[in-house]
Scaffold this motif. Structure first.
Motif, PDB file in Angstrom:
ATOM      1  N   TRP A 190     -17.433  -8.284  -0.761  1.00 23.37           N
ATOM      2  CA  TRP A 190     -17.682  -8.200   0.672  1.00 23.37           C
ATOM      3  C   TRP A 190     -18.814  -9.150   1.031  1.00 23.37           C
ATOM      4  N   SER A 191     -18.844  -9.607   2.271  1.00 18.36           N
ATOM      5  CA  SER A 191     -19.843 -10.604   2.662  1.00 18.36           C
ATOM      6  C   SER A 191     -20.634 -10.175   3.892  1.00 18.36           C
ATOM      7  N   THR A 192     -20.570  -8.887   4.231  1.00 20.12           N
ATOM      8  CA  THR A 192     -21.330  -8.366   5.359  1.00 20.12           C
ATOM      9  C   THR A 192     -22.660  -7.804   4.857  1.00 20.12           C
ATOM     10  N   THR A 193     -23.280  -6.955   5.647  1.00 16.67           N
ATOM     11  CA  THR A 193     -24.501  -6.258   5.234  1.00 16.67           C
ATOM     12  C   THR A 193     -24.204  -4.777   5.133  1.00 16.67           C
ATOM     13  N   ARG A 194     -24.575  -4.175   4.022  1.00 14.42           N
ATOM     14  CA  ARG A 194     -24.337  -2.746   3.817  1.00 14.42           C
ATOM     15  C   ARG A 194     -25.645  -2.024   3.515  1.00 14.42           C
TER      16      ARG A 194
END
Length: 292
Positions: A76-80
């Protein structure tokens, strides 16, 4: 590789809770939208070797990833945002996912402020440690990463890894920086970090107990002086850090075994564990805990 050189997301405000205050809240801000993505995923895995101890030590991690450097753990390349829990399989993230924030900019002070506010509301604690994991540039921010300047079309980026002397000679700015975000071409300079810590100071009703810079060049005396009014202890390296950075499992293991640690004791523990982790290697390493 070395770590030379802290969102414009929707609100994730945590509801106020009646949860009993823990001894420590550890907030780990992993700015991985750059070539340290893989190393920071390993840092998160180290934290999961220990995990939170509910009611005693609560560990939160917020990680922004890069779309191009590491394809592991779901890619994944978002922010978690995670509540870090113990996990035995380093090939996957075992922690409790609290929110997916979409694409963020770790160089935007609002991203860090939102994370601190969320943690303080959701997991109240008697003491708080804020850890910033990324590249650090100590005394100077390259002009193309200076968030204090007017946003404009940027020149071709210089390599991150130049000598300190070259960076100082070539930079037009003396702002200091950390939490570099390649996708946004931004970072947090030290004035922004100071403002974030001032707001955290008001939110917590006390200074941030420990600010940890798992990054290069971030315990220069100028940085420490900038943060002195809003944090008690600053921990980090005045020189370059080797790629693996801090031994987070050893540090958090000590804290969870002795959650009654004072900020000064935690700072000293970080320094000791860090030096131990490089004692038998070929790389030089330095780490300091500073009473601000």
């Amino acid at each position: 590789m070395p770590r030379p050189f802290l969102l414009q997301s929707r609100s994730t405000r945590a509801p106020k809770t009646n949860r009993q205050a823990a001894e420590w809240l550890v907030l780990a801000y992993l700015a991985g939208d750059n070539d340290l993505e893989g190393a920071l995923l390993e840092d998160l895995a180290e934290m999961e070797r220990v995990g939170s101890r509910p009611g005693s030590v609560e560990i939160l991690a917020q990680m922004d990833r890069s779309p191009g450097h590491d394809a592991s753990k779901g890619n994944w390349s978002t922010t978690r945002r995670y509540h870090v829990t113990r996990g035995a399989d380093p090939r996957r993230i075992s922690s409790e996912l609290l929110a997916d924030l979409g694409e963020t900019n770790t160089g935007d002070p609002r991203a860090l402020e939102d994370f601190i506010r969320f943690g303080a509301r959701r997991y109240p604690a008697r003491a708080a440690a804020l850890l910033l994991l990324n590249h650090g540039s100590g005394l100077a921010v390259p002009p193309e990463m200076d968030s204090a300047r007017e946003r404009r079309a940027r020149r071709r980026r210089r390599p991150l890894f130049r000598t300190t002397r070259e960076r100082l000679r070539e930079s037009e700015s003396l702002h200091r920086g950390i939490a570099y975000d390649d996708s946004s071409g931004d970072c947090l300079d030290n004035l922004e970090i100071k403002r974030v810590l001032a707001r955290a100071h008001r939110l917590l009703g006390r200074k941030v107990d420990v600010v940890g810079m798992d990054a290069c060049l971030m315990t220069m005396i100028e940085v420490a002086y900038q943060l002195r009014d809003h944090a008690q202890v600053l921990v980090g390296s005045e020189e370059l850090e080797p790629g693996p950075g801090w031994p987070h499992a050893a540090i958090l293991g000590d804290l969870t075994k002795n959650p009654a640690m004072t900020p000064a004791e935690l700072g000293a523990t970080i320094v000791q564990r860090y030096i131990e982790s490089y004692r038998h290697g070929a790389e030089d390493a330095t780490q300091s805990a500073i009473d601000l």
